[in-house]
Design a protein around this motif. Structure first.
Motif, PDB file in Angstrom:
ATOM      1  N   ASP A 342      32.907  72.329  57.032  1.00  0.00           N
ATOM      2  CA  ASP A 342      32.895  73.244  58.173  1.00  0.00           C
ATOM      3  C   ASP A 342      31.457  73.669  58.510  1.00  0.00           C
ATOM      4  OD1 ASP A 342      34.056  74.598  60.242  1.00  0.00           O
ATOM      5  OD2 ASP A 342      34.499  76.414  59.082  1.00  0.00           O
ATOM      6  N   GLU A 343      30.553  72.691  58.503  1.00  0.00           N
ATOM      7  CA  GLU A 343      29.138  72.938  58.815  1.00  0.00           C
ATOM      8  C   GLU A 343      28.655  71.867  59.788  1.00  0.00           C
ATOM      9  OE1 GLU A 343      28.162  74.375  54.215  1.00  0.00           O
ATOM     10  OE2 GLU A 343      27.125  72.627  55.030  1.00  0.00           O
ATOM     11  N   GLU A 344      27.572  72.181  60.476  1.00  0.00           N
ATOM     12  CA  GLU A 344      26.920  71.169  61.311  1.00  0.00           C
ATOM     13  C   GLU A 344      25.921  70.390  60.440  1.00  0.00           C
ATOM     14  OE1 GLU A 344      27.245  70.003  64.563  1.00  0.00           O
ATOM     15  OE2 GLU A 344      29.102  71.133  64.317  1.00  0.00           O
ATOM     16  N   PRO A 345      25.736  69.089  60.686  1.00  0.00           N
ATOM     17  CA  PRO A 345      24.775  68.321  59.887  1.00  0.00           C
ATOM     18  C   PRO A 345      23.361  68.890  60.020  1.00  0.00           C
ATOM     19  CG  PRO A 345      26.132  66.866  61.249  1.00  0.00           C
ATOM     20  CD  PRO A 345      26.423  68.256  61.690  1.00  0.00           C
ATOM     21  N   ILE A 346      22.690  69.028  58.879  1.00  0.00           N
ATOM     22  CA  ILE A 346      21.307  69.543  58.894  1.00  0.00           C
ATOM     23  C   ILE A 346      20.348  68.447  59.346  1.00  0.00           C
ATOM     24  CG2 ILE A 346      19.437  70.456  57.409  1.00  0.00           C
ATOM     25  CD1 ILE A 346      21.744  71.732  55.688  1.00  0.00           C
ATOM     26  N   ILE A 347      20.576  67.215  58.853  1.00  0.00           N
ATOM     27  CA  ILE A 347      19.765  66.062  59.281  1.00  0.00           C
ATOM     28  C   ILE A 347      20.699  65.116  60.036  1.00  0.00           C
ATOM     29  CG2 ILE A 347      18.216  64.181  58.574  1.00  0.00           C
ATOM     30  CD1 ILE A 347      17.037  66.681  57.511  1.00  0.00           C
ATOM     31  N   PRO A 348      20.458  64.892  61.340  1.00  0.00           N
ATOM     32  CA  PRO A 348      21.397  64.066  62.118  1.00  0.00           C
ATOM     33  C   PRO A 348      21.243  62.571  61.843  1.00  0.00           C
ATOM     34  CG  PRO A 348      19.574  64.791  63.511  1.00  0.00           C
ATOM     35  CD  PRO A 348      19.363  65.426  62.159  1.00  0.00           C
ATOM     36  N   ASN A 349      22.252  61.816  62.274  1.00  0.00           N
ATOM     37  CA  ASN A 349      22.208  60.347  62.231  1.00  0.00           C
ATOM     38  C   ASN A 349      21.329  59.819  63.364  1.00  0.00           C
ATOM     39  OD1 ASN A 349      24.089  60.250  60.196  1.00  0.00           O
ATOM     40  ND2 ASN A 349      25.579  59.032  61.303  1.00  0.00           N
ATOM     41  N   VAL A 350      21.030  58.528  63.295  1.00  0.00           N
ATOM     42  CA  VAL A 350      20.494  57.807  64.451  1.00  0.00           C
ATOM     43  C   VAL A 350      21.692  57.482  65.339  1.00  0.00           C
ATOM     44  CG1 VAL A 350      19.415  55.631  65.176  1.00  0.00           C
ATOM     45  CG2 VAL A 350      18.599  56.814  63.124  1.00  0.00           C
ATOM     46  N   GLU A 351      21.539  57.605  66.660  1.00  0.00           N
ATOM     47  CA  GLU A 351      22.635  57.278  67.574  1.00  0.00           C
ATOM     48  C   GLU A 351      23.088  55.843  67.320  1.00  0.00           C
ATOM     49  OE1 GLU A 351      23.576  57.177  72.368  1.00  0.00           O
ATOM     50  OE2 GLU A 351      21.532  57.555  71.695  1.00  0.00           O
ATOM     51  N   THR A 352      24.407  55.640  67.241  1.00  0.00           N
ATOM     52  CA  THR A 352      24.933  54.314  66.871  1.00  0.00           C
ATOM     53  C   THR A 352      26.118  53.941  67.765  1.00  0.00           C
ATOM     54  OG1 THR A 352      24.285  54.745  64.587  1.00  0.00           O
ATOM     55  CG2 THR A 352      25.836  52.956  64.928  1.00  0.00           C
ATOM     56  N   TYR A 353      26.143  52.669  68.199  1.00  0.00           N
ATOM     57  CA  TYR A 353      27.238  52.179  69.046  1.00  0.00           C
ATOM     58  C   TYR A 353      28.155  51.274  68.231  1.00  0.00           C
ATOM     59  CZ  TYR A 353      23.550  53.320  72.417  1.00  0.00           C
ATOM     60  OH  TYR A 353      22.538  53.940  73.109  1.00  0.00           O
ATOM     61  N   PHE A 354      29.462  51.548  68.349  1.00  0.00           N
ATOM     62  CA  PHE A 354      30.484  50.689  67.754  1.00  0.00           C
ATOM     63  C   PHE A 354      30.802  49.567  68.720  1.00  0.00           C
ATOM     64  CE2 PHE A 354      32.815  53.506  64.570  1.00  0.00           C
ATOM     65  CZ  PHE A 354      32.451  52.657  63.545  1.00  0.00           C
ATOM     66  N   LEU A 355      30.763  48.339  68.274  1.00  0.00           N
ATOM     67  CA  LEU A 355      30.950  47.234  69.205  1.00  0.00           C
ATOM     68  C   LEU A 355      32.420  46.874  69.399  1.00  0.00           C
ATOM     69  CD1 LEU A 355      27.841  45.057  68.351  1.00  0.00           C
ATOM     70  CD2 LEU A 355      28.072  47.070  69.759  1.00  0.00           C
ATOM     71  N   SER A 356      33.306  47.571  68.669  1.00  0.00           N
ATOM     72  CA  SER A 356      34.740  47.359  68.904  1.00  0.00           C
ATOM     73  C   SER A 356      35.187  48.111  70.165  1.00  0.00           C
ATOM     74  CB  SER A 356      35.554  47.817  67.696  1.00  0.00           C
ATOM     75  OG  SER A 356      35.109  49.084  67.266  1.00  0.00           O
ATOM     76  N   ASP A 357      34.326  49.006  70.666  1.00  0.00           N
ATOM     77  CA  ASP A 357      34.591  49.724  71.915  1.00  0.00           C
ATOM     78  C   ASP A 357      34.138  48.810  73.071  1.00  0.00           C
ATOM     79  OD1 ASP A 357      34.136  51.212  74.252  1.00  0.00           O
ATOM     80  OD2 ASP A 357      33.742  53.058  73.145  1.00  0.00           O
ATOM     81  N   PRO A 358      35.071  48.368  73.946  1.00  0.00           N
ATOM     82  CA  PRO A 358      34.732  47.379  74.985  1.00  0.00           C
ATOM     83  C   PRO A 358      33.571  47.815  75.883  1.00  0.00           C
ATOM     84  CG  PRO A 358      37.108  47.732  74.875  1.00  0.00           C
ATOM     85  CD  PRO A 358      36.485  48.748  73.982  1.00  0.00           C
TER      86      PRO A 358
END
Length: 486
Positions: A342-358
Motif C-alpha cells: 500500500d505504498e507508491e514505488p520510491i524508485i520507478p521503473n523504466v517505461e516498458t511496452y508489452f508487445l502482446s498488446d496489439p
C-alpha cells in the motif's frame, strides 16, 4: 584533466554543463589535476595488473568456446552523496520486500492473481514458474530472495530508475570488494581526501543472512552448516563463487561433493559425511536435481528437492525465483508494491511496452529504430536491439522475431543513460554507466553501501555488461562529515 571532455545531451555523474565538477566531485577533481599524464598512465596500468595478479576473471562464451578475461577497471569512481543514497536504499528495501511477498503469494494463496492485478497466464506460462515442484512449500523466514542484484540507471534528469531485477543468482559482488581493494592500493591519496562508507563488515552481513535461513528440521542447538554450491571452474562467474565462499568461511562444493540419504543432505569429507543445512547455490533451478528437473544434469544432487520439501535443507536463493525477475513481470513490480505494501514505488521503473498488446505492437514495429527491444528470458545483453545504434537489417530481423512471438519481447524507450568520465588509453572520455545494487535479506534486510558500477567502455556503447566489453568502477557513498574509512 578534462579540457576536451564534452558532457553532451546526457546527465553526467561528475561534470556540470559549464565544465566545472559537481560539488561532491570537487576534491577528487582537484587531486586528479595534480597528477601528471605519466602518473595517470602508470596508475591505470598498475590497477589492471592488480586484477590480473589476483586472477579476477570472468569467462565470455561464444561459438568458438570460452575466453577468460580480466574485468576492465576504470579508476574514476562513481560518487553518490549520502542523502541521495538513502533514497536508493529505501527504494531497494521496498522493492525486494514486495517481490518477496509476490513469490510467497504465487506459490501459496495467489491473491494477486485473484485480484486481477497480474494476468494468470503470464505467471502460469512462465518457464521459471515451478508450482508443480514447490507450490505450497514453506521456506525459512518466508524469504525467497536472500540476495538480489537490482540494476539502476539514471535518466537525463539525473533521477534513478530500475532497469532490471536479478533474483536468481546475481553475480558481481566480489568485484565490489576487489574494485575497492585496487583503488586503495593504487590511489591511496584519494582516501585521505574523502569520507567514504566502509565495505569492511559487508561479507559478515552476507554470512549472517545465509546462516539465518536455518531449515525447520535442522539439528537443534548446533550451528548450521552452510556451503556454496558452484557448477565448477568453467562457469563464467567462478571467481565470484570462490571469493564469496572464502570470505564467508564456508565450503565451496560441486554437486558430486554432496549426497542425499534419507532425505538429508550430506557433504563428503575426509572424515566421512557431514550434514549440510543451508546451500547457497550458484546453479540454475533446472540443474539442481536430476530427479526433479533435468534428468541429464551432471551438476546437481539427486534427491535435493525431496530434502528441501521435507524441511531438512534450505536453498538460497529460493527455487522458482525466476518468475519474479522475468522482464515481462518487471512491468508489474510497481503494482506489487501498491498491492502488498500500500505504498507508491520510491524508485520507478523504466517505461516498458508489452508487445502482446496489439496497439503497442503496432507502435513498436513502426518505431523500432528508436526503441530498445529485449527478449524477456535473456540476460547479459544478449538478444537485444538498441534501435538508434542498429542497422536496417538487424531491425528487420527483430521485426520478424517480434511478429513470430510477440510475448517473448518487450520494448523500452532509448533512455539517455547517464555518463561519467572514464580514463582509458591515456585520455578521459564520457562513458555510459549503470549501478547494480546488492540487497541481502535474512532476519532483516541490508543494502551494501554502493554496489557495482558498470561502465560501457566502448565509446558510444550503451551496453555495460562485462560479457559485451563493459568494465567496472568503484562506487563511493560519501558520508557527510566524519573520518575517511573505506
Amino acid at each position: 584533466m578534462l579540457n576536451h571532455y564534452k558532457t553532451g545531451a546526457f546527465y553526467d555523474e561528475m561534470m556540470e554543463d559549464n565544465g566545472n565538477p559537481k560539488r561532491h566531485y570537487r576534491s577528487f577533481y582537484q587531486l586528479m589535476e595534480s597528477f601528471s599524464e605519466k602518473e595517470l598512465r602508470e596508475k591505470h596500468e598498475t590497477a589492471q595488473l592488480n586484477f590480473l595478479r589476483q586472477g579476477i576473471t570472468f569467462t565470455v562464451y561464444n561459438h568458438t568456446g570460452g575466453t577468460e578475461r580480466t574485468m576492465p577497471f576504470d579508476f574514476v569512481p562513481i560518487i553518490i552523496p549520502e542523502p541521495q543514497w538513502n533514497k536508493v536504499e529505501e527504494g531497494m528495501k521496498q522493492r525486494i520486500k514486495a517481490l518477496n511477498l509476490f513469490l510467497e503469494d504465487i506459490y501459496h494463496d495467489q491473491k494477486i492473481i485473484e485480484a486481477g492485478i497480474i494476468p494468470r497466464d503470464l505467471i502460469e506460462n512462465n518457464p521459471y514458474y515451478y508450482n508443480k515442484q514447490i507450490g505450497g512449500v514453506n521456506v525459512p523466514l518466508n524469504n525467497h530472495v536472500f540476495l538480489a542484484g537490482v540494476d539502476l540507471i539514471k535518466d537525463e534528469n539525473g533521477d534513478y530508475r530500475v532497469l532490471e531485477d536479478n533474483l536468481r543468482n546475481p553475480s558481481g559482488m566480489s568485484y565490489v570488494f576487489q574494485n575497492r581493494y585496487v583503488m586503495r592500493q593504487v590511489y591511496p591519496e584519494l582516501f585521505f581526501e574523502h569520507s567514504i562508507e566502509t565495505l569492511e563488515h559487508q561479507v559478515s552481513e552476507l554470512h549472517k543472512a545465509v546462516i539465518s535461513h536455518t531449515p525447520p528440521n535442522a539439528e537443534p542447538h548446533s550451528t548450521p552448516t552452510a556451503v556454496l554450491l558452484t557448477p565448477g571452474i568453467y562457469n563464467s562467474a567462478y571467481y565470484d563463487h570462490v571469493f564469496l565462499a572464502q570470505q564467508m568461511g564456508i565450503e565451496l562444493v560441486e554437486g558430486r561433493d554432496l549426497i542425499v540419504k534419507d532425505d538429508v543432505v550430506y557433504m563428503k569429507t575426509i572424515r566421512g559425511l557431514k550434514r549440510v543445512d543451508i546451500i547457497y547455490r550458484r546453479i540454475d533451478d533446472d540443474f539442481l536435481d536430476p530427479e526433479a528437473f533435468r534428468p541429464d544434469s551432471a551438476l546437481g544432487v539427486s534427491g535435493l528437492l525431496r530434502a528441501y520439501k521435507k524441511g531438512n535443507v534450505s536453498i538460497l536463493n529460493g527455487i522458482g525465483n525466476g518468475v519474479a525477475d522475468d522482464k515481462a513481470i518487471y512491468v508489474y513490480v510497481p503494482d506489487m508494491i501498491r498491492f502488498y505494501l500500500d505504498e507508491e514505488p520510491i524508485i520507478p521503473n523504466v517505461e516498458t511496452y508489452f508487445l502482446s498488446d496489439p496497439e503497442k505492437l503496432e507502435y513498436v514495429l513502426e518505431n523500432i529504430d528508436q526503441l530498445v527491444i529485449k527478449n524477456v528470458g535473456a540476460s547479459g545483453g544478449y538478444d537485444m536491439l538498441i534501435g538508434p545504434q542498429s542497422e536496417e537489417e538487424e531491425q528487420n530481423e527483430f521485426r520478424r522475431k517480434i511478429i513470430e512471438s510477440p510475448h517473448q519481447y518487450i520494448a523500452q524507450p532509448t533512455i539517455k543513460l547517464s555518463r561519467a568520465p572514464a580514463y582509458q588509453e591515456g585520455r578521459f572520455y564520457p562513458c555510459h554507466v549503470d549501478l547494480r545494487v546488492f540487497v541481502m535479506t535474512g532476519n532483516y534486510t541490508h543494502v551494501i553501501p554502493g554496489g557495482l558500477s558498470r561502465v560501457a567502455l566502448k565509446e558510444g556503447s550503451l551496453v555495460v555488461n562485462s560479457s559485451q566489453g563493459g568494465g567496472g568502477k568503484d562506487t563511493w557513498i560519501l558520508s557527510e562529515g566524519g573520518e575517511t574509512h573505506a
